[in-house]
Design an enzyme around this catalytic site. Structure first.
Site, PDB file in Angstrom:
ATOM      1  N   GLU A  12       6.550  -3.176  -2.696  1.00 27.03           N
ATOM      2  CA  GLU A  12       5.814  -1.966  -3.040  1.00 27.03           C
ATOM      3  C   GLU A  12       6.735  -0.878  -3.589  1.00 27.03           C
ATOM      4  O   GLU A  12       6.335  -0.126  -4.490  1.00 27.03           O
ATOM      5  CB  GLU A  12       5.049  -1.438  -1.816  1.00 27.03           C
ATOM      6  N   PRO A  25      -6.615   3.966  15.886  1.00 25.19           N
ATOM      7  CA  PRO A  25      -7.088   2.844  16.697  1.00 25.19           C
ATOM      8  C   PRO A  25      -8.482   3.013  17.275  1.00 25.19           C
ATOM      9  O   PRO A  25      -9.045   2.051  17.793  1.00 25.19           O
ATOM     10  CB  PRO A  25      -6.033   2.758  17.812  1.00 25.19           C
ATOM     11  N   GLU A  48       5.621   0.478  -7.172  1.00 28.59           N
ATOM     12  CA  GLU A  48       5.107   1.839  -7.264  1.00 28.59           C
ATOM     13  C   GLU A  48       6.081   2.811  -7.917  1.00 28.59           C
ATOM     14  O   GLU A  48       5.664   3.828  -8.468  1.00 28.59           O
ATOM     15  CB  GLU A  48       4.717   2.363  -5.873  1.00 28.59           C
ATOM     16  N   GLU A  60      -5.976  -1.307  11.500  1.00 33.07           N
ATOM     17  CA  GLU A  60      -4.775  -1.189  10.669  1.00 33.07           C
ATOM     18  C   GLU A  60      -3.526  -0.957  11.517  1.00 33.07           C
ATOM     19  O   GLU A  60      -3.528  -0.152  12.445  1.00 33.07           O
ATOM     20  CB  GLU A  60      -4.908  -0.027   9.683  1.00 33.07           C
ATOM     21  N   ARG A  75      -6.431  11.036  -3.770  1.00 34.88           N
ATOM     22  CA  ARG A  75      -7.120  10.230  -2.766  1.00 34.88           C
ATOM     23  C   ARG A  75      -8.571  10.688  -2.702  1.00 34.88           C
ATOM     24  O   ARG A  75      -8.875  11.796  -2.248  1.00 34.88           O
ATOM     25  CB  ARG A  75      -6.440  10.368  -1.399  1.00 34.88           C
ATOM     26  N   ALA A 128       3.840   2.887  -0.416  1.00 35.63           N
ATOM     27  CA  ALA A 128       3.189   2.118   0.647  1.00 35.63           C
ATOM     28  C   ALA A 128       2.301   1.061   0.019  1.00 35.63           C
ATOM     29  O   ALA A 128       1.871   1.200  -1.123  1.00 35.63           O
ATOM     30  CB  ALA A 128       2.374   3.033   1.560  1.00 35.63           C
TER      31      ALA A 128
END
Length: 200
Positions: free
Chosen positions: A109, A131, A113, A136, A80, A92
């Site tokens: 997914e 939030p 994946e 999201e 990442r 995910a």
């Protein structure tokens, strides 16, 4: 145990919408998320200046805690870039296809994946991961009764092309979550929710 204070709001999230006096795009290039700046007014206080809030628009996501008959979790080790780490994750994906339910995205997914599908699905929790800035919404599922079907023609790219998949005993993953070796939020939430509900 004392009951909740009657003067407090109900112990549940509630829809609300504060007045927005102005809004402008900060970044919008057609890829997944966009950024906008809103000028927000506190309700009932017209004398106050509106304050600025940055909002990351996001289509939402579905996350899968897939467990086999030996109570092993199907995990991915994936790079990442934003955090500069290879994280231990679970499958995910984004709710970006239009018309798909969160469970349908989770099913798709898992296959894309990992090459596995599941016939038993349980909704664990739905969360707002961040939030304070992001719209999201993440839907987390427990998947069981797995069988290997291949990726059905899906070809991974970029970070996904380098991801490594494997099986980890649930108890080992639970311990790694509790002692901080695994810090990916969806993994933590899914593992703790499954354990708290007696599902793993």
């Amino acid at each position: 145990m004392p009951s909740a204070d009657a003067s407090q709001p109900a112990l549940a999230d509630a829809a609300a919408s504060w007045p927005v006096t102005g809004s402008g795009d900060l970044h919008r290039d057609g890829w997944v998320v966009a950024l906008r700046a809103d000028q927000v007014q506190r309700p009932g206080h017209p004398e106050e200046e509106p304050f600025r809030r940055i909002v990351m628009e996001h289509p939402g996501a579905a996350v899968v805690l897939a467990l086999d008959e030996q109570d092993r979790v199907l995990v991915l080790w994936q790079y990442r870039h934003a955090v500069g780490q290879v994280l231990v994750e679970i499958p995910a994906g984004l709710l970006d296809q239009g018309g798909e339910t969160p469970e349908q995205v989770a099913r798709r997914e898992l296959v894309e994946e990992t090459g596995w599908e599941a016939s038993s699905w349980t909704h664990l929790v739905t969360t707002w991961p961040s939030p304070g800035i992001s719209a999201e919404r993440a839907h987390l599922f427990l998947a069981r009764d797995l069988r290997e079907v291949g990726r059905q023609g899906f070809v991974p790219e970029h970070e996904e092309a380098e991801a490594v998949t494997g099986w980890v005993p649930f108890e080992e993953l639970h311990a790694a979550v509790l002692d901080g070796r695994v810090q990916d939020a969806p993994v933590i939430i899914a593992v703790l929710a499954a354990r708290a509900r007696g599902l793993a």
